[in-house]
Design a protein around this motif. Structure first.
Motif, PDB file in Angstrom:
ATOM      1  N   THR A 102       0.853  -1.188   0.000  1.00 21.24           N
ATOM      2  CA  THR A 102       0.000   0.000   0.000  1.00 21.24           C
ATOM      3  C   THR A 102       0.887   1.235   0.000  1.00 21.24           C
ATOM      4  N   ASN A 103       0.449   2.253  -0.702  1.00 20.63           N
ATOM      5  CA  ASN A 103       1.153   3.525  -0.748  1.00 20.63           C
ATOM      6  C   ASN A 103       0.100   4.613  -0.634  1.00 20.63           C
ATOM      7  N   GLY A 104      -0.104   5.075   0.602  1.00 19.32           N
ATOM      8  CA  GLY A 104      -1.212   5.986   0.842  1.00 19.32           C
ATOM      9  C   GLY A 104      -2.516   5.243   0.645  1.00 19.32           C
ATOM     10  N   LYS A 105      -3.362   5.751  -0.243  1.00 21.58           N
ATOM     11  CA  LYS A 105      -4.630   5.084  -0.537  1.00 21.58           C
ATOM     12  C   LYS A 105      -4.510   4.074  -1.671  1.00 21.58           C
ATOM     13  N   LYS A 106      -3.356   4.058  -2.348  1.00 18.12           N
ATOM     14  CA  LYS A 106      -3.190   3.156  -3.477  1.00 18.12           C
ATOM     15  C   LYS A 106      -2.790   1.769  -3.006  1.00 18.12           C
ATOM     16  N   GLU A 107      -3.445   0.767  -3.546  1.00 19.46           N
ATOM     17  CA  GLU A 107      -3.128  -0.621  -3.226  1.00 19.46           C
ATOM     18  C   GLU A 107      -2.493  -1.297  -4.443  1.00 19.46           C
TER      19      GLU A 107
END
Length: 272
Positions: free
Chosen positions: A32-37
């Motif tokens: 996960t990177n912030g809200k990005k999966e």
């Protein structure tokens, strides 16, 4: 001439029994990177009733802009083919050079996935000490780098289909500017890893398309020669009438033989 939509639906021409009777775990989050999966799919044999830890084959895709590779026909059918052969398979998306990303960024994507598989082997029910990489086209230099250098302790074999082995040719072939410095390009190119890592390099299976782009084949041929000079374990299969992506577009005996031998190669080094 096929449209891009039709090309993306194409499946590998070689089929075996029970390819539609495998388990598919869709959209597992491995980063996960912030809200990005960041998502991967895992294909497992349906008959694994004992839930024993099985080896895993990581499929590293090639180059194209804005394509959800893990869901296209080539990789969904290859995942099923591998699972029906008794092994786990993982498909995922990584960045590509043609979208302007650097070699380092793409290597990092593959790094993160492999690290996740190793660290979560219990949860995923995989044997972290029996990993294979099967890479295609533009993904070949990245798959080879990961298996020959970064994760050679875990990777037991590598299959490379019709791909570059020297990033110095990538810009010319793709018509793009490779942004990394020259010394970095050489550092990450698989052909230059052979001399320094020859004792750590796992067995290799190289499939060459005889009618492919001459630039690509020149790079691949130099790699093969260097592998032989360094006395590596390498199986070489040339497809004299095959073009790029022959596993999708050349439905003939030689294509089927090469894919069948690829599966035999995986079983030989992963199932002991």
């Amino acid at each position: 001439m096929l449209s891009m939509e039709e090309i993306l639906k194409k499946e590998v021409v070689y089929k075996i029994d029970n390819m539609e009777n495998v388990n598919i775990l869709k959209n597992l989050v491995y980063k996960t990177n912030g809200k990005k999966e960041f998502l991967m799919d895992m294909y497992t044999p349906f008959s694994n009733e004992k839930e024993e830890k099985l080896p895993v084959v990581i499929l590293v895709h090639g180059e194209a802009k804005f394509v959800n590779f893990k869901d296209v026909g080539q990789y969904t059918s290859m995942g099923k083919l591998i699972a029906a052969s008794g092994l786990n398979a993982v498909t995922f998306n990584h960045k590509v050079l043609s979208e302007g990303f650097s070699i380092k960024e793409i290597n990092s994507d593959i790094d993160i996935l492999i690290k996740y598989l190793v660290e979560n082997n219990e949860k995923l029910n995989i044997d972290k000490d029996k990993i294979a990489i099967w890479c295609f086209s533009g993904g070949v230099p990245f798959g080879l780098y990961a298996g020959m250098h970064r994760y050679s302790n875990y990777v037991k074999c590598i299959i490379a289909y019709y791909g570059l082995t020297d990033f110095k040719h990538a810009g010319q072939l793709l018509g793009i500017n490779i942004s990394d410095e020259d010394e970095e390009v050489e550092k990450y190119s698989p052909i230059y890893l052979i001399d320094e890592n020859s004792k750590k390099i796992p067995p290799l299976f190289i499939a060459r398309a005889g009618l492919d782009n001459p630039i690509l084949n020149e790079s691949l041929d130099k790699f093969i020669t260097k592998a032989l000079v360094n006395n590596l374990t390498v199986d070489i299969y040339n497809h004299p009438t095959g073009g790029h992506a022959f596993d999708l577009f050349n439905d003939n005996d030689r294509t089927c033989e090469i894919i069948s031998k690829s599966l035999d190669f995986l079983r030989k080094y992963l199932i002991v």
